[in-house]
Write an enzyme that holds these catalytic residues in place. Structure first.
Site, PDB file in Angstrom:
ATOM      1  N   HIS A 124      38.051  37.494  46.057  1.00 33.19           N
ATOM      2  CA  HIS A 124      39.383  36.889  46.166  1.00 33.19           C
ATOM      3  C   HIS A 124      39.741  36.095  44.909  1.00 33.19           C
ATOM      4  O   HIS A 124      39.383  34.918  44.786  1.00 33.19           O
ATOM      5  CB  HIS A 124      39.441  35.969  47.382  1.00 33.19           C
ATOM      6  CG  HIS A 124      39.530  36.696  48.676  1.00 33.19           C
ATOM      7  ND1 HIS A 124      40.721  36.896  49.340  1.00 33.19           N
ATOM      8  CD2 HIS A 124      38.577  37.302  49.433  1.00 33.19           C
ATOM      9  CE1 HIS A 124      40.498  37.589  50.452  1.00 33.19           C
ATOM     10  NE2 HIS A 124      39.206  37.844  50.532  1.00 33.19           N
ATOM     11  N   GLU A 157      42.517  34.854  44.153  1.00 38.42           N
ATOM     12  CA  GLU A 157      43.545  33.843  44.448  1.00 38.42           C
ATOM     13  C   GLU A 157      42.971  32.595  45.103  1.00 38.42           C
ATOM     14  O   GLU A 157      43.713  31.680  45.454  1.00 38.42           O
ATOM     15  CB  GLU A 157      44.584  34.446  45.388  1.00 38.42           C
ATOM     16  CG  GLU A 157      44.264  34.377  46.867  1.00 38.42           C
ATOM     17  CD  GLU A 157      43.041  35.167  47.321  1.00 38.42           C
ATOM     18  OE1 GLU A 157      42.463  34.838  48.355  1.00 38.42           O
ATOM     19  OE2 GLU A 157      42.659  36.134  46.623  1.00 38.42           O
ATOM     20  N   CYS A 169      40.124  42.864  48.698  1.00 36.23           N
ATOM     21  CA  CYS A 169      39.355  42.810  49.949  1.00 36.23           C
ATOM     22  C   CYS A 169      39.599  44.069  50.797  1.00 36.23           C
ATOM     23  O   CYS A 169      39.205  45.149  50.395  1.00 36.23           O
ATOM     24  CB  CYS A 169      39.676  41.528  50.705  1.00 36.23           C
ATOM     25  SG  CYS A 169      38.471  41.114  51.984  1.00 36.23           S
TER      26      CYS A 169
END
Length: 381
Positions: A356, A358, A272
């Protein structure tokens, strides 16, 4: 008799939405974005990348699973407020420790319900993310003209460095790994963990957990850390975290530091804002997007494999792929608008993505990137 509105959302163009307020009372000025995720509203509100952004949820059932400390990505919610179609209901979930309204009231975050979120989302898509003032007053007293004026006067996110505001102020270590059934976070268990220094521009906890699960012993440093401070920990890998604000503003102090680290030939992985920081350090540029990407259902094509990954995203700035220098290739592309979503330095273990990997509660199509980072450190050993 119609119920008097207790909350108001005023856009800089003069458009006004009245609704029912919940959570904290008061007023906040921010950028307005929409998020298309069907789950994970607590993760979204506590994601530091949402600093200075009020979130409109396109999914109507917000609050029905309550809240739990295990789902928080930071110690407190960072988004100043939310906009929903239906008022949050009583929670119905075995993991809930409180309801959303109570949680928001205690944490000082404003909510407005009873809004036509489809109309609002269309306006954001067509006109870009507007500057807004969101207010909640149980008595229903609002100075609309003053609210619109405040929204127009707010300078917005361009040129704003927010990473310093959400970053840790001192270093710390992290060894908590991913959540496992029936409801506990495990500890990092690799007998020979890789030493990773994570630069915190607004890091989500699940990123750190994912790094720990891949075999990393993590030291987290503030956004303003110098290259000397990073190298003092003798890292085997460098991680650049997500975060809010204008990457060009954060880059004024972060880019020179990253450039020093690039000269050390260490594996580097960014997500990001970390992706944007790495791109700037390599010589590329970033641009402000119209309404950004916010949701858990964004298709991204892996240019190198041809596979499509469903990803979680939250960003209002993007790397301009046309400015990537020689020796740096684009690895991922958004299938919504063709914007850049990843890069890799040729012949080096240096890579980053805009999305993302995760994401919790998901999707997890891109979780392999943590394994790739661990493999790069293993090969360097």
């Amino acid at each position: 008799m119609a119920q008097k509105p207790t909350a108001c959302l005023a856009l800089a163009d003069g458009t006004v939405f009245h609704g029912r307020g919940f959570g904290a009372t008061g007023e906040t000025v921010a950028e307005l974005v929409f998020n298309t995720a069907m789950t994970g509203y607590q993760e979204i509100m506590t994601d530091p990348s949402y600093a200075s952004q009020v979130v409109t949820f396109t999914f109507p059932h917000i609050g029905n699973t309550g809240v739990t400390p295990q789902d928080e990505e930071a110690a407190d919610p960072v988004s100043p407020g939310i906009v929903v179609k239906w008022d949050p209901t009583e929670p119905s979930n075995w993991r809930a420790t409180a309801d959303l309204v109570e949680w928001m009231e205690k944490r000082g975050r404003i909510g407005i319900g009873g809004i036509d979120t489809r109309r609002l989302t269309r306006a954001i898509r067509q006109q870009g993310s507007p500057h807004v003032v969101l207010a909640h007053d149980p008595e229903g007293n609002f100075d609309i003209a003053a609210m619109v004026a405040k929204a127009r006067e707010w300078k917005g996110l361009v040129g704003l460095d927010l990473a310093k505001e959400v970053s840790t102020t001192q270093s710390y270590t992290w060894d908590e790994s991913l959540w496992q059934w029936p409801g506990e976070f495990t500890k990092q268990s690799n007998p020979k963990p890789f030493r990773v220094v994570a630069i915190d521009y607004g890091a989500k906890r699940n990123i750190l957990r994912s790094l720990a699960a891949s075999g990393a012993e993590i030291t987290v440093l503030p956004a303003t850390a110098t290259a000397a401070e990073v190298l003092a920990h003798n890292p085997e890998g460098i991680f650049l975290s997500n975060g809010p604000g204008d990457p060009a503003a954060t880059g004024e102090y972060a880019v020179p530091m990253i450039q020093e680290l690039l000269a050390k030939d260490l594996p580097i992985f960014g997500i990001c804002l970390g992706h944007q920081m790495l791109a700037l350090a390599l010589g590329a540029k970033t641009v402000k997007m119209s309404h950004g990407h916010h949701g858990a259902n964004h298709p991204v094509r892996n240019v190198e494999t041809g596979k499509v990954e469903i990803t979680s995203m939250n960003h209002g700035f993007a790397v301009d792929a046309q400015t990537l220098p020689e020796g740096v290739i684009e690895t991922h592309v958004s299938l919504f608008d063709g914007s850049n979503c990843g890069l890799r330095v040729l012949d080096k273990a240096v890579f980053s993505v805009q999305h993302h990997p995760e994401a919790s509660p998901g999707p997890q199509d891109s979780a392999y990137l943590f394994t790739r980072f661990a493999k790069a450190m293993r090969e360097r050993r």
